[in-house]
Scaffold this active site. Structure first.
Site, short mmCIF file in Angstrom:
data_model
loop_
_atom_site.label_atom_id
_atom_site.label_comp_id
_atom_site.label_asym_id
_atom_site.label_seq_id
_atom_site.Cartn_x
_atom_site.Cartn_y
_atom_site.Cartn_z
N GLU A 45 0.16 3.86 1.90
CA GLU A 45 0.27 3.98 3.13
C GLU A 45 1.68 3.83 3.77
O GLU A 45 2.20 4.31 4.66
CB GLU A 45 -0.53 3.20 3.97
CG GLU A 45 -0.95 3.77 5.44
CD GLU A 45 -1.68 5.09 5.57
OE1 GLU A 45 -2.24 5.70 4.66
OE2 GLU A 45 -1.26 5.71 6.78
N THR A 92 0.82 -1.26 -0.05
CA THR A 92 -0.04 0.07 0.12
C THR A 92 1.03 1.11 -0.03
O THR A 92 1.96 1.30 0.77
CB THR A 92 -0.85 0.01 1.33
OG1 THR A 92 -1.42 1.29 1.38
CG2 THR A 92 -0.30 -0.70 2.61
N LYS A 129 2.40 -3.05 7.10
CA LYS A 129 2.28 -3.47 5.81
C LYS A 129 3.73 -3.37 5.26
O LYS A 129 4.01 -4.32 4.08
CB LYS A 129 1.30 -2.43 4.99
CG LYS A 129 -0.05 -3.19 5.13
CD LYS A 129 -0.42 -4.06 4.10
CE LYS A 129 -1.95 -4.22 4.28
NZ LYS A 129 -2.39 -5.34 3.13
N TYR A 134 -0.92 0.46 10.87
CA TYR A 134 -1.24 -0.36 9.61
C TYR A 134 -0.13 -0.52 8.61
O TYR A 134 0.52 -1.20 8.11
CB TYR A 134 -2.44 0.31 9.12
CG TYR A 134 -2.77 -0.23 7.72
CD1 TYR A 134 -3.38 -1.19 7.37
CD2 TYR A 134 -2.56 0.83 6.42
CE1 TYR A 134 -3.57 -1.73 5.97
CE2 TYR A 134 -2.95 0.51 5.35
CZ TYR A 134 -3.65 -0.90 4.99
OH TYR A 134 -3.89 -1.18 3.81
P1 NAP Z 1 -11.39 -4.63 2.91
O1 NAP Z 1 -12.51 -4.28 2.06
O2 NAP Z 1 -11.23 -4.17 4.11
O3 NAP Z 1 -11.26 -6.00 2.61
C1 NAP Z 1 -10.28 -6.95 3.51
C2 NAP Z 1 -10.61 -8.47 3.60
O4 NAP Z 1 -9.61 -9.00 4.55
C3 NAP Z 1 -12.12 -8.62 4.03
O5 NAP Z 1 -12.40 -9.71 3.06
C4 NAP Z 1 -11.85 -9.16 5.41
O6 NAP Z 1 -12.76 -10.24 5.91
C5 NAP Z 1 -10.43 -9.88 5.16
N1 NAP Z 1 -9.60 -10.09 6.51
C6 NAP Z 1 -9.66 -9.12 7.47
N2 NAP Z 1 -8.85 -9.78 8.55
C7 NAP Z 1 -8.64 -11.10 7.93
C8 NAP Z 1 -8.11 -12.20 8.70
N3 NAP Z 1 -7.61 -11.91 9.99
N4 NAP Z 1 -7.99 -13.37 8.15
C9 NAP Z 1 -8.55 -13.36 6.96
N5 NAP Z 1 -9.18 -12.37 6.30
C10 NAP Z 1 -9.48 -11.33 6.80
O7 NAP Z 1 -10.23 -4.16 1.96
P2 NAP Z 1 -9.91 -3.77 0.38
O8 NAP Z 1 -10.30 -2.45 0.07
O9 NAP Z 1 -10.57 -4.61 -0.21
O10 NAP Z 1 -8.43 -3.94 0.44
C11 NAP Z 1 -7.67 -5.22 0.01
C12 NAP Z 1 -6.29 -5.16 0.39
O11 NAP Z 1 -5.43 -4.20 -0.51
C13 NAP Z 1 -6.02 -5.19 1.96
O12 NAP Z 1 -4.87 -5.89 2.30
C14 NAP Z 1 -5.62 -3.61 2.18
O13 NAP Z 1 -4.99 -3.37 3.15
C15 NAP Z 1 -4.92 -3.30 0.78
N6 NAP Z 1 -4.98 -2.04 -0.10
C16 NAP Z 1 -6.16 -1.55 -0.09
C17 NAP Z 1 -6.33 -0.22 -0.73
C18 NAP Z 1 -7.59 0.59 -1.10
O14 NAP Z 1 -7.53 1.71 -1.21
N7 NAP Z 1 -8.77 -0.12 -1.13
C19 NAP Z 1 -5.02 0.21 -1.11
C20 NAP Z 1 -3.64 -0.32 -0.95
C21 NAP Z 1 -3.64 -1.36 -0.34
P3 NAP Z 1 -14.02 -9.58 6.54
O15 NAP Z 1 -15.08 -9.20 5.37
O16 NAP Z 1 -14.73 -10.86 7.18
O17 NAP Z 1 -13.72 -8.23 7.31
N1 GDD Z 2 -12.13 7.14 7.17
C1 GDD Z 2 -12.14 8.38 7.46
N2 GDD Z 2 -13.20 8.97 7.85
N3 GDD Z 2 -11.13 9.20 6.96
C2 GDD Z 2 -11.22 10.56 6.81
C3 GDD Z 2 -12.50 11.18 7.66
C4 GDD Z 2 -13.43 10.40 8.09
O1 GDD Z 2 -14.57 10.84 8.80
N4 GDD Z 2 -12.41 12.31 7.40
C5 GDD Z 2 -11.03 12.88 6.82
N5 GDD Z 2 -10.63 11.82 6.33
C6 GDD Z 2 -9.45 11.41 6.00
C7 GDD Z 2 -8.27 10.58 6.64
O2 GDD Z 2 -7.57 11.27 7.59
C8 GDD Z 2 -7.44 10.47 5.40
O3 GDD Z 2 -6.48 11.51 5.32
C9 GDD Z 2 -8.30 10.33 4.19
O4 GDD Z 2 -9.32 11.03 4.68
C10 GDD Z 2 -8.66 8.90 3.72
O5 GDD Z 2 -8.93 8.13 4.67
P1 GDD Z 2 -9.52 6.55 4.33
O6 GDD Z 2 -10.65 6.71 3.36
O7 GDD Z 2 -9.91 6.19 5.72
O8 GDD Z 2 -8.40 5.90 3.62
P2 GDD Z 2 -6.52 5.89 4.16
O9 GDD Z 2 -6.05 6.80 3.04
O10 GDD Z 2 -6.73 6.12 5.48
O11 GDD Z 2 -6.22 4.31 3.98
C11 GDD Z 2 -7.00 3.59 2.75
O12 GDD Z 2 -5.97 3.67 1.62
C12 GDD Z 2 -4.63 3.07 1.80
C13 GDD Z 2 -3.78 3.44 0.57
O13 GDD Z 2 -3.11 4.49 0.58
C14 GDD Z 2 -7.06 2.09 2.99
O14 GDD Z 2 -7.78 1.69 2.05
C15 GDD Z 2 -6.03 1.26 3.25
O15 GDD Z 2 -6.21 -0.01 3.45
C16 GDD Z 2 -5.06 1.76 2.10
O16 GDD Z 2 -3.90 1.04 2.40
#
Ligand code: NAP
Ligand code: GDD
Length: 344
Positions: free
Chosen positions: A133, A131, A158, A154
């Site tokens: 992050e 990620t 990662k 987190y």
């Molecule tokens: P998400 O919607 O939060 O999905 C996470 C998945 O992991 C869910 O299926 C969850 O199961 C499962 N999980 C959590 N803890 C687990 C455990 N202990 N054992 C087995 N499964 C577990 O996340 P996403 O947005 O699809 O992201 C997918 C991956 O990419 C994650 O690793 C995240 O950190 C990474 N990532 C995401 C983003 C983004 O912007 N979306 C960006 C960079 C990296 P439940 O449904 O039961 O909770």
């Molecule tokens: N969640 C959340 N809720 N974020 C907020 C809020 C709120 O009410 N208000 C402002 N924010 C700001 C957070 O402080 C952050 O700077 C930004 O919005 C994005 O927050 P999130 O949507 O929670 O995402 P993230 O950037 O912290 O993390 C996501 O992206 C990562 C990749 O850069 C997640 O999907 C991570 O799993 C992923 O790795």
């Protein structure tokens, strides 16, 4: 012979999109779901109804359970493993740091160990969901060579997952690749991430079911892409001859405020900002007494990542990947989808 994929995290946003993509590409897909006291399969129920026990199989599992992982890998013997399982919420990771490290850092290690120690010989490809992050506040544009300076439990967990993936690739000649994905959103995004929190609130405001939304840091900048585009990139990484690490991003970055403005624009409301810090509000430009956005310290984090903007030239050159969906189109689609869901 059809290829077999095993997806950890199949019930999440990316897992559900990846399962769809791989089934379309003629794979047999095995997904791992966690035991939960309430239903956690809403994103994949339609896939299961259509392909269940034919080309889509579900198994109980957890990335904190080594034996469970080993026996699943040995039983399924997949060609490709995608590790998308994680406690993926940055703010929650400050509240549950140890669990986050267990799942997000040791989870990938456990899967890599299972691949390495497999009794039945098979070359299994491994994808690790790394990620942006991990970059923390390193200066943008962030690339594969940017210093990793995580700002959260987190991000720190990662970083371990990223390095152990590279380690096992170099030490044991495993096909193990990192996708370093920047934020990606879409209709399946979890409700507590800022994008979906905003679009679902805007949908409720439009239908007069909610009056305003309360957010945290409005000035953070994110490189927001479309989840479907990013899942396509994961697949491409696994079709390469050699394992490698790739940044996946759009190269454009917007503030949370801009996201808010575009989401309200989808329901024909123009937001005007007034005040500063915790007193800042977003109101209707036509009727400033009507407040739609408030700020609360409750949603701020102990540390913030201020500015993410990636450069994906490596992915463009080697994978032929580039993002398709524009930011404003994605935001509008999310709002429209949320309105439609509320009307059902
Ligand atoms: P998400 O919607 O939060 O999905 C996470 C998945 O992991 C869910 O299926 C969850 O199961 C499962 N999980 C959590 N803890 C687990 C455990 N202990 N054992 C087995 N499964 C577990 O996340 P996403 O947005 O699809 O992201 C997918 C991956 O990419 C994650 O690793 C995240 O950190 C990474 N990532 C995401 C983003 C983004 O912007 N979306 C960006 C960079 C990296 P439940 O449904 O039961 O909770
Ligand atoms: N969640 C959340 N809720 N974020 C907020 C809020 C709120 O009410 N208000 C402002 N924010 C700001 C957070 O402080 C952050 O700077 C930004 O919005 C994005 O927050 P999130 O949507 O929670 O995402 P993230 O950037 O912290 O993390 C996501 O992206 C990562 C990749 O850069 C997640 O999907 C991570 O799993 C992923 O790795």
């Amino acid at each position: 012979m059809k290829k077999k994929a095993l997806i950890f995290g199949v019930t999440g946003q990316d897992g559900s999109l990846l399962a769809r993509l791989l089934i379309k590409k003629n794979y047999v897909v095995h997904g791992i779901k966690r035991r939960s006291s309430s239903f956690n399969t809403s994103r994949i129920d339609d896939i299961y109804q259509k392909y269940g026990d034919k080309s889509f199989f579900l198994h109980y599992g957890d990335v904190t359970d080594s034996l469970n992982i080993y026996s699943l890998v040995e039983k399924i013997l997949p060609d490709e493993i995608y590790n998308l399982a994680a406690q993926s919420h940055v703010k929650v990771s400050f509240e549950t740091p140890e669990y986050t490290a267990n799942a997000d850092a040791l989870g990938p290690l456990r899967i890599l160990e299972a691949i390495k120690n497999l009794k039945k010989r098979k070359k299994i490809k491994f994808y690790q969901a790394s990620t942006s992050e991990m970059f923390g506040n390193s200066s943008p544009p962030q690339t594969e060579n940017t210093k990793l300076e995580p700002e959260s439990p987190y991000g720190t967990a990662k970083v371990f997952g990223y390095w152990i993936t590279r380690n096992y690739r170099n030490a044991y000649n495993l096909f193990a690749s990192n996708g370093i994905l920047f934020n990606h959103e879409g209709i399946y995004r979890g409700e507590t991430f800022v994008s979906k929190k905003i679009t679902s609130a805007v949908a409720k405001i439009y239908l007069k079911k909610q009056k305003h939304i309360t957010l945290g840091n409005l000035n953070a900048k994110r490189d927001w892409g479309d989840a479907q585009d990013y899942v396509d990139a994961m697949y491409l990484m696994m079709q390469q001859k050699k394992p490698d690490d790739f940044v996946i991003s759009t190269g454009q970055s917007y503030t949370v405020k801009k996201f808010v403005e575009l989401a309200f624009k989808a329901i024909n409301i123009k937001i005007r900002w007034q005040g500063k810090g915790l007193s800042e509000i977003g109101c209707d430009a036509q009727n400033p007494k009507r407040i739609y956005v408030k700020v609360s310290s409750k949603y701020f984090r102990p540390n913030e990542v201020n500015f993410l903007k990636g450069s994906s030239s490596k992915a463009k050159k080697l994978l032929g990947w580039k993002p398709k969906k524009k930011f404003h189109v994605m935001v509008e689609e999310m709002v429209k989808y949320d309105i439609k869901q509320l009307k059902l």
